[in-house]
Design a protein around this motif. Structure first.
Motif, PDB file in Angstrom:
ATOM      1  N   THR A   1       0.716  -1.309   0.090  1.00  0.00           N
ATOM      2  CA  THR A   1       0.032  -0.023   0.093  1.00  0.00           C
ATOM      3  C   THR A   1       0.868   1.191  -0.154  1.00  0.00           C
ATOM      4  OG1 THR A   1      -1.549  -1.297   1.481  1.00  0.00           O
ATOM      5  CG2 THR A   1      -1.951   1.138   1.059  1.00  0.00           C
ATOM      6  N   VAL A   2       0.481   2.198  -0.805  1.00  0.00           N
ATOM      7  CA  VAL A   2       1.259   3.293  -1.168  1.00  0.00           C
ATOM      8  C   VAL A   2       0.445   4.657  -0.891  1.00  0.00           C
ATOM      9  CG1 VAL A   2       2.507   4.901  -2.541  1.00  0.00           C
ATOM     10  CG2 VAL A   2       3.288   2.614  -2.563  1.00  0.00           C
ATOM     11  N   GLY A   3       0.676   5.679  -0.007  1.00  0.00           N
ATOM     12  CA  GLY A   3      -0.430   6.517   0.138  1.00  0.00           C
ATOM     13  C   GLY A   3       0.335   8.123   0.395  1.00  0.00           C
ATOM     14  N   THR A   4      -0.350   9.031   0.491  1.00  0.00           N
ATOM     15  CA  THR A   4       0.278  10.542   0.679  1.00  0.00           C
ATOM     16  C   THR A   4      -0.443  11.161   1.857  1.00  0.00           C
ATOM     17  OG1 THR A   4      -1.519  11.323  -0.841  1.00  0.00           O
ATOM     18  CG2 THR A   4       0.995  10.487  -1.833  1.00  0.00           C
ATOM     19  N   LEU A   5       0.284  11.929   2.535  1.00  0.00           N
ATOM     20  CA  LEU A   5       0.133  12.764   3.431  1.00  0.00           C
ATOM     21  C   LEU A   5       0.305  14.214   3.163  1.00  0.00           C
ATOM     22  CD1 LEU A   5       0.971  10.620   6.670  1.00  0.00           C
ATOM     23  CD2 LEU A   5      -1.300  10.663   5.784  1.00  0.00           C
ATOM     24  N   GLY A   6      -0.619  15.063   3.493  1.00  0.00           N
ATOM     25  CA  GLY A   6      -0.439  16.648   3.233  1.00  0.00           C
ATOM     26  C   GLY A   6      -1.267  17.106   2.077  1.00  0.00           C
ATOM     27  N   PRO A   7      -0.929  17.886   1.202  1.00  0.00           N
ATOM     28  CA  PRO A   7       0.496  18.713   1.574  1.00  0.00           C
ATOM     29  C   PRO A   7       0.664  19.798   2.498  1.00  0.00           C
ATOM     30  CG  PRO A   7      -0.924  19.616  -0.495  1.00  0.00           C
ATOM     31  CD  PRO A   7      -1.793  18.461   0.298  1.00  0.00           C
TER      32      PRO A   7
ATOM     33  N   GLY B   1      -1.962  11.194  11.015  1.00  0.00           N
ATOM     34  CA  GLY B   1      -1.171  12.007  10.225  1.00  0.00           C
ATOM     35  C   GLY B   1      -2.133  13.107  10.389  1.00  0.00           C
ATOM     36  N   GLU B   2      -1.579  14.016   9.393  1.00  0.00           N
ATOM     37  CA  GLU B   2      -2.289  15.480   9.365  1.00  0.00           C
ATOM     38  C   GLU B   2      -2.818  15.547   7.777  1.00  0.00           C
ATOM     39  OE1 GLU B   2       0.295  18.315  11.158  1.00  0.00           O
ATOM     40  OE2 GLU B   2       0.674  17.042  12.690  1.00  0.00           O
ATOM     41  N   PRO B   3      -3.523  15.030   7.187  1.00  0.00           N
ATOM     42  CA  PRO B   3      -3.867  15.169   5.740  1.00  0.00           C
ATOM     43  C   PRO B   3      -4.236  16.422   5.620  1.00  0.00           C
ATOM     44  CG  PRO B   3      -4.566  12.755   6.507  1.00  0.00           C
ATOM     45  CD  PRO B   3      -4.232  13.610   7.809  1.00  0.00           C
ATOM     46  N   GLY B   4      -3.753  17.081   4.434  1.00  0.00           N
ATOM     47  CA  GLY B   4      -4.312  18.367   4.183  1.00  0.00           C
ATOM     48  C   GLY B   4      -3.841  19.580   5.033  1.00  0.00           C
ATOM     49  N   ALA B   5      -2.992  19.171   6.066  1.00  0.00           N
ATOM     50  CA  ALA B   5      -2.864  20.345   6.997  1.00  0.00           C
ATOM     51  C   ALA B   5      -1.759  21.421   6.158  1.00  0.00           C
ATOM     52  CB  ALA B   5      -1.906  19.696   8.054  1.00  0.00           C
TER      53      ALA B   5
ATOM     54  N   LEU C   1       4.946  17.148   0.493  1.00  0.00           N
ATOM     55  CA  LEU C   1       4.202  15.975   0.625  1.00  0.00           C
ATOM     56  C   LEU C   1       5.054  14.924   1.516  1.00  0.00           C
ATOM     57  CD1 LEU C   1       2.578  15.324  -2.748  1.00  0.00           C
ATOM     58  CD2 LEU C   1       1.115  15.767  -0.809  1.00  0.00           C
ATOM     59  N   VAL C   2       4.189  14.006   2.010  1.00  0.00           N
ATOM     60  CA  VAL C   2       4.798  12.855   2.739  1.00  0.00           C
ATOM     61  C   VAL C   2       4.281  11.455   2.159  1.00  0.00           C
ATOM     62  CG1 VAL C   2       5.051  11.390   4.784  1.00  0.00           C
ATOM     63  CG2 VAL C   2       5.574  13.757   5.109  1.00  0.00           C
ATOM     64  N   TYR C   3       4.866  10.872   1.382  1.00  0.00           N
ATOM     65  CA  TYR C   3       4.680   9.674   0.856  1.00  0.00           C
ATOM     66  C   TYR C   3       4.713   8.374   1.936  1.00  0.00           C
ATOM     67  CZ  TYR C   3       3.815  10.832  -4.020  1.00  0.00           C
ATOM     68  OH  TYR C   3       3.482  11.502  -4.907  1.00  0.00           O
ATOM     69  N   THR C   4       3.852   7.391   2.180  1.00  0.00           N
ATOM     70  CA  THR C   4       3.833   6.427   2.842  1.00  0.00           C
ATOM     71  C   THR C   4       4.036   5.331   2.216  1.00  0.00           C
ATOM     72  OG1 THR C   4       1.575   6.491   3.493  1.00  0.00           O
ATOM     73  CG2 THR C   4       2.905   7.886   4.597  1.00  0.00           C
ATOM     74  N   GLY C   5       4.576   4.102   2.948  1.00  0.00           N
ATOM     75  CA  GLY C   5       4.411   2.757   2.401  1.00  0.00           C
ATOM     76  C   GLY C   5       4.336   1.802   3.372  1.00  0.00           C
ATOM     77  N   ALA C   6       3.429   0.720   3.219  1.00  0.00           N
ATOM     78  CA  ALA C   6       3.361  -0.466   4.320  1.00  0.00           C
ATOM     79  C   ALA C   6       3.511  -1.875   3.391  1.00  0.00           C
ATOM     80  CB  ALA C   6       1.961  -0.471   4.870  1.00  0.00           C
ATOM     81  N   ARG C   7       4.182  -2.749   4.204  1.00  0.00           N
ATOM     82  CA  ARG C   7       4.441  -3.911   3.515  1.00  0.00           C
ATOM     83  C   ARG C   7       2.895  -4.908   3.602  1.00  0.00           C
ATOM     84  NH1 ARG C   7       9.358  -6.905   6.422  1.00  0.00           N
ATOM     85  NH2 ARG C   7       8.577  -8.585   4.980  1.00  0.00           N
ATOM     86  N   ALA C   8       2.982  -5.974   2.804  1.00  0.00           N
ATOM     87  CA  ALA C   8       1.743  -6.763   2.538  1.00  0.00           C
ATOM     88  C   ALA C   8       1.328  -7.218   4.014  1.00  0.00           C
ATOM     89  CB  ALA C   8       2.343  -7.707   1.657  1.00  0.00           C
ATOM     90  N   GLY C   9       0.080  -7.287   4.286  1.00  0.00           N
ATOM     91  CA  GLY C   9      -0.621  -7.834   5.405  1.00  0.00           C
ATOM     92  C   GLY C   9      -0.732  -6.879   6.480  1.00  0.00           C
ATOM     93  N   GLU C  10      -0.240  -5.438   6.087  1.00  0.00           N
ATOM     94  CA  GLU C  10      -0.486  -4.604   7.287  1.00  0.00           C
ATOM     95  C   GLU C  10      -1.882  -3.811   7.148  1.00  0.00           C
ATOM     96  OE1 GLU C  10       4.496  -3.857   7.422  1.00  0.00           O
ATOM     97  OE2 GLU C  10       3.237  -2.296   6.249  1.00  0.00           O
ATOM     98  N   ARG C  11      -2.173  -3.141   7.949  1.00  0.00           N
ATOM     99  CA  ARG C  11      -3.229  -2.055   7.951  1.00  0.00           C
ATOM    100  C   ARG C  11      -2.977  -1.080   6.932  1.00  0.00           C
ATOM    101  NH1 ARG C  11      -2.908   2.474  12.378  1.00  0.00           N
ATOM    102  NH2 ARG C  11      -0.444   2.285  12.883  1.00  0.00           N
TER     103      ARG C  11
END
Length: 216
Positions: A179-185, A211-215, A194-204
């Motif tokens: 899973t790949v996502g973004t936080l911000g800008p 986070g502070e999306p849109g802050a 922006l902050v890009y985030t990543g999670a390994r398989a099987g994670e939430r």
């Protein structure tokens, strides 16, 4: 755990001097703002004893944000290749485990520190300055170094989004993490970030991370 107050000017001045000496190592025109630092550090888990590694610690703004979120018994390491920034971090933040080395050797560095994995990895590495092979190597090291349930975040600026090297990096992120996502800008950063985030398989899902999306 709260970080000690220190003059921000010292961090900024040291950072700017390092840029003038070796711009290809830092790849930024100014340190990240505190808002960006808090966003990047939002992946730090609340699990007691968690291990958090920062790649490209620079002047230490994100290091402070990580420390503010570090759970009881947690361990915080910072990997930095620039000699001037290493000296600054060790002088200004004696509580931080600073490793003077290349992020591409992350797995070996963790083993040398007596660790097998990290619970979270936070980065402000200049990805668009890296050749594609180096991008891949560092991301593979990051993925292999995360525990199941571990998370990764990396700061980038809006100005690099159209660049081919960043588009390739984004593709590598999607191929490396489930899973790949973004936080911000964060618009008040210079430049906006922006902050890009990543999670390994099987994670939430990453979008459920604090986070502070849109802050701005």
């Amino acid at each position: 755990m709260l970080s000690q107050t220190r003059p921000a000017g010292g961090d900024t001045l040291t950072f700017l001097r390092a840029i003038m000496r070796n711009p290809q190592q830092l790849g930024a025109i100014a340190p990240s703002s505190k808002a960006v630092a808090r966003l990047a550090a939002s992946v730090v888990p609340a699990t007691p004893g968690a291990v958090v590694v920062e790649l490209g610690a620079g002047g230490g703004v994100i290091s402070d944000a990580i420390r503010d979120r570090l759970p009881p018994g947690g361990r915080q390491l910072a990997v930095e290749v620039n000699e001037g920034m290493v000296s600054h971090l060790r002088r200004s933040r004696p509580w931080l485990e600073v490793i003077a080395a290349d992020a591409g050797d992350l797995g070996k560095l963790l083993r040398q520190a007596g660790l097998s994995h990290a619970d979270a990895i936070v980065s402000s590495l200049p990805w668009t300055l890296f050749e594609e092979a180096r991008q891949r190597r560092v991301l593979e090291e990051i993925s292999a170094s995360l525990v199941p349930g571990g998370t990764f975040s990396t700061v980038t600026t809006l100005t690099v989004l159209p660049l081919q090297r960043f588009r390739h990096f984004r593709g590598l992120m999607e191929g490396t993490f489930a899973t790949v996502g973004t936080l911000g800008p964060i618009w008040r950063n210079v430049p906006p970030a922006l902050v890009y985030t990543g999670a390994r398989a099987g994670e939430r899902p990453v979008e459920d991370l604090p986070g502070e999306p849109g802050a701005g």
